[in-house]
Design an enzyme around this catalytic site. Sequence first.
Site, PDB file in Angstrom:
ATOM      1  N   ALA A 116      -9.502   4.946  60.738  1.00  0.00           N
ATOM      2  CA  ALA A 116      -8.726   3.914  61.441  1.00  0.00           C
ATOM      3  C   ALA A 116      -9.423   3.525  62.740  1.00  0.00           C
ATOM      4  O   ALA A 116     -10.048   4.346  63.397  1.00  0.00           O
ATOM      5  CB  ALA A 116      -7.328   4.432  61.733  1.00  0.00           C
ATOM      6  N   GLU A 131     -12.466  11.483  45.513  1.00  0.00           N
ATOM      7  CA  GLU A 131     -12.367  10.864  46.843  1.00  0.00           C
ATOM      8  C   GLU A 131     -13.439  11.467  47.751  1.00  0.00           C
ATOM      9  O   GLU A 131     -13.624  12.682  47.775  1.00  0.00           O
ATOM     10  CB  GLU A 131     -10.975  11.123  47.437  1.00  0.00           C
ATOM     11  CG  GLU A 131     -10.816  10.500  48.807  1.00  0.00           C
ATOM     12  CD  GLU A 131      -9.374  10.520  49.274  1.00  0.00           C
ATOM     13  OE1 GLU A 131      -8.487  10.069  48.524  1.00  0.00           O
ATOM     14  OE2 GLU A 131      -9.146  11.002  50.400  1.00  0.00           O
ATOM     15  N   GLY A 149      -1.874   3.670  57.623  1.00  0.00           N
ATOM     16  CA  GLY A 149      -2.694   4.502  58.509  1.00  0.00           C
ATOM     17  C   GLY A 149      -1.813   5.330  59.415  1.00  0.00           C
ATOM     18  O   GLY A 149      -0.625   5.034  59.602  1.00  0.00           O
ATOM     19  N   LYS A 184       6.418  -1.097  48.497  1.00  0.00           N
ATOM     20  CA  LYS A 184       4.978  -1.248  48.237  1.00  0.00           C
ATOM     21  C   LYS A 184       4.729  -1.820  46.848  1.00  0.00           C
ATOM     22  O   LYS A 184       3.884  -2.691  46.665  1.00  0.00           O
ATOM     23  CB  LYS A 184       4.277   0.125  48.252  1.00  0.00           C
ATOM     24  CG  LYS A 184       4.070   0.717  49.586  1.00  0.00           C
ATOM     25  CD  LYS A 184       3.124   1.910  49.459  1.00  0.00           C
ATOM     26  CE  LYS A 184       3.507   2.956  50.455  1.00  0.00           C
ATOM     27  NZ  LYS A 184       2.475   3.937  50.721  1.00  0.00           N
TER      28      LYS A 184
HETATM   29  P1  FAD Z   1       3.607   3.424  54.621  1.00  0.00           P
HETATM   30  O1  FAD Z   1       3.711   3.172  53.167  1.00  0.00           O
HETATM   31  O2  FAD Z   1       3.804   2.261  55.512  1.00  0.00           O
HETATM   32  O3  FAD Z   1       4.663   4.572  54.972  1.00  0.00           O
HETATM   33  C1  FAD Z   1       4.810   5.130  56.274  1.00  0.00           C
HETATM   34  C2  FAD Z   1       6.287   5.413  56.532  1.00  0.00           C
HETATM   35  O4  FAD Z   1       7.015   4.166  56.589  1.00  0.00           O
HETATM   36  C3  FAD Z   1       6.973   6.228  55.430  1.00  0.00           C
HETATM   37  O5  FAD Z   1       7.917   7.068  56.040  1.00  0.00           O
HETATM   38  C4  FAD Z   1       7.649   5.182  54.560  1.00  0.00           C
HETATM   39  O6  FAD Z   1       8.783   5.689  53.861  1.00  0.00           O
HETATM   40  C5  FAD Z   1       8.044   4.123  55.585  1.00  0.00           C
HETATM   41  N1  FAD Z   1       8.027   2.773  54.995  1.00  0.00           N
HETATM   42  C6  FAD Z   1       7.075   2.267  54.172  1.00  0.00           C
HETATM   43  N2  FAD Z   1       7.359   0.976  53.865  1.00  0.00           N
HETATM   44  C7  FAD Z   1       8.514   0.670  54.515  1.00  0.00           C
HETATM   45  C8  FAD Z   1       9.287  -0.516  54.615  1.00  0.00           C
HETATM   46  N3  FAD Z   1       8.911  -1.636  53.990  1.00  0.00           N
HETATM   47  N4  FAD Z   1      10.409  -0.469  55.384  1.00  0.00           N
HETATM   48  C9  FAD Z   1      10.771   0.667  56.032  1.00  0.00           C
HETATM   49  N5  FAD Z   1      10.054   1.825  55.975  1.00  0.00           N
HETATM   50  C10 FAD Z   1       8.934   1.832  55.226  1.00  0.00           C
HETATM   51  N6  FAD Z   1      -5.386   7.553  56.302  1.00  0.00           N
HETATM   52  C11 FAD Z   1      -6.503   7.010  56.872  1.00  0.00           C
HETATM   53  O7  FAD Z   1      -6.541   6.795  58.093  1.00  0.00           O
HETATM   54  N7  FAD Z   1      -7.594   6.683  56.104  1.00  0.00           N
HETATM   55  C12 FAD Z   1      -7.615   6.868  54.765  1.00  0.00           C
HETATM   56  O8  FAD Z   1      -8.616   6.556  54.117  1.00  0.00           O
HETATM   57  C13 FAD Z   1      -6.454   7.423  54.133  1.00  0.00           C
HETATM   58  N8  FAD Z   1      -6.410   7.609  52.782  1.00  0.00           N
HETATM   59  C14 FAD Z   1      -5.263   8.091  52.184  1.00  0.00           C
HETATM   60  C15 FAD Z   1      -5.211   8.246  50.794  1.00  0.00           C
HETATM   61  C16 FAD Z   1      -4.076   8.753  50.154  1.00  0.00           C
HETATM   62  C17 FAD Z   1      -4.050   8.870  48.656  1.00  0.00           C
HETATM   63  C18 FAD Z   1      -2.962   9.153  50.948  1.00  0.00           C
HETATM   64  C19 FAD Z   1      -1.737   9.736  50.281  1.00  0.00           C
HETATM   65  C20 FAD Z   1      -2.990   9.010  52.331  1.00  0.00           C
HETATM   66  C21 FAD Z   1      -4.134   8.482  52.973  1.00  0.00           C
HETATM   67  N9  FAD Z   1      -4.203   8.302  54.360  1.00  0.00           N
HETATM   68  C22 FAD Z   1      -5.338   7.764  54.952  1.00  0.00           C
HETATM   69  C23 FAD Z   1      -3.093   8.742  55.215  1.00  0.00           C
HETATM   70  C24 FAD Z   1      -2.104   7.598  55.530  1.00  0.00           C
HETATM   71  O9  FAD Z   1      -2.758   6.626  56.326  1.00  0.00           O
HETATM   72  C25 FAD Z   1      -0.916   8.210  56.273  1.00  0.00           C
HETATM   73  O10 FAD Z   1      -0.175   9.044  55.448  1.00  0.00           O
HETATM   74  C26 FAD Z   1      -0.026   7.211  57.012  1.00  0.00           C
HETATM   75  O11 FAD Z   1       0.817   7.944  57.914  1.00  0.00           O
HETATM   76  C27 FAD Z   1       0.906   6.404  56.117  1.00  0.00           C
HETATM   77  O12 FAD Z   1       0.232   5.468  55.405  1.00  0.00           O
HETATM   78  P2  FAD Z   1       0.993   4.704  54.189  1.00  0.00           P
HETATM   79  O13 FAD Z   1       0.106   3.654  53.729  1.00  0.00           O
HETATM   80  O14 FAD Z   1       1.497   5.665  53.187  1.00  0.00           O
HETATM   81  O15 FAD Z   1       2.231   4.099  55.030  1.00  0.00           O
END
Ligand code: FAD
Length: 286
Positions: free
Chosen positions: A51, A17, A109, A164
Amino acid sequence: MKISELYKNKKRSLSFEIFPPKKDTELASIDETLKVLCELHPDFISVTFGAGGSANSNRTIEIAKNIKQNYGIEPVVHLTSLHYDKSEIDEFAKAMKEAGIENILALRGDRNPTIAEKDDFHHASDLIGYLKSKYDFCVLGACYPECHPESENKVSDMKGLKAKVDAGAEVLVSQLFFENQKFYDFQERCRIAGIEVPLIPGIMPVINANQIKRMISLCNASFPERFCRIIRRYENNSEALFDAGMSYCLSQIIDLIADGIPGIHLYTMNNPKVARRICDGIRNLV
Ligand code: FAD
């Protein structure tokens, strides 16, 4: 090539990454990094996404295109959605299609009080579902062996993750962790929840003391005593900390490989020295 294909032949993937440099003047340095990373023949390189940028101002797609066209390595573009509406996501998708990008790590994000949130995508699963319904990208998602910091508990975390996968995420890449047992327990929870897609552990080698301080404030990872002892002893000796951090990381990776994980995703911090040292350490491991 779609990344999901890698896991059909049961070959273990190696991926790196990188993040786009903050200043335009540093763009040349990313090429220096890429030259070394690509000599190590990763299966893919993922590029993080800041973001709040527009399709034009965000360097992620430009760097991913460079990786694909000039280095012949498959890129994965990270894409966040909390601050965008559908038409803006369509703009990014169009730019990606034009650049020949086939793989997206779809994210919600982080919340940022200085950037207004929009209403189309509340969770990563909303973005994943939208991309899968409209385009033919291979979509990856993020996962958190020690739970996402906003999750109330492991059950709600697992429900979010299952949403997801049900929306179409084909591969999950994990947040960094320093204790492999946390990942193994998470793997078990996923299988119990019916999540069968490849779970790729994300590993970050610790190489300097400032990085550790930042990680403590940003991520939910626990720090095992074995790891803390190393930090306490070497935090003021950068060369020793680098060596110790690399050894710790290698021992983590070797244990994960022995467990049979489907791939290793290395948070390289744009430091090719780190990637090379890790690759040297695992070259003969099957
Ligand atoms: P989600 O999957 O939406 O989860 C966020 C919260 O919502 C969690 O508590 C989850 O349990 C809950 N949730 C999820 N889906 C639902 C649903 N359908 N109903 C109810 N609750 C739900 N950030 C950046 O800005 N840029 C990047 O390039 C970046 N790369 C990343 C790469 C990796 C491998 C990882 C692990 C993280 C990265 N992040 C990045 C950080 C990420 O944006 C943050 O962790 C953010 O807070 C959550 O993103 P997510 O897609 O996991 O969110």
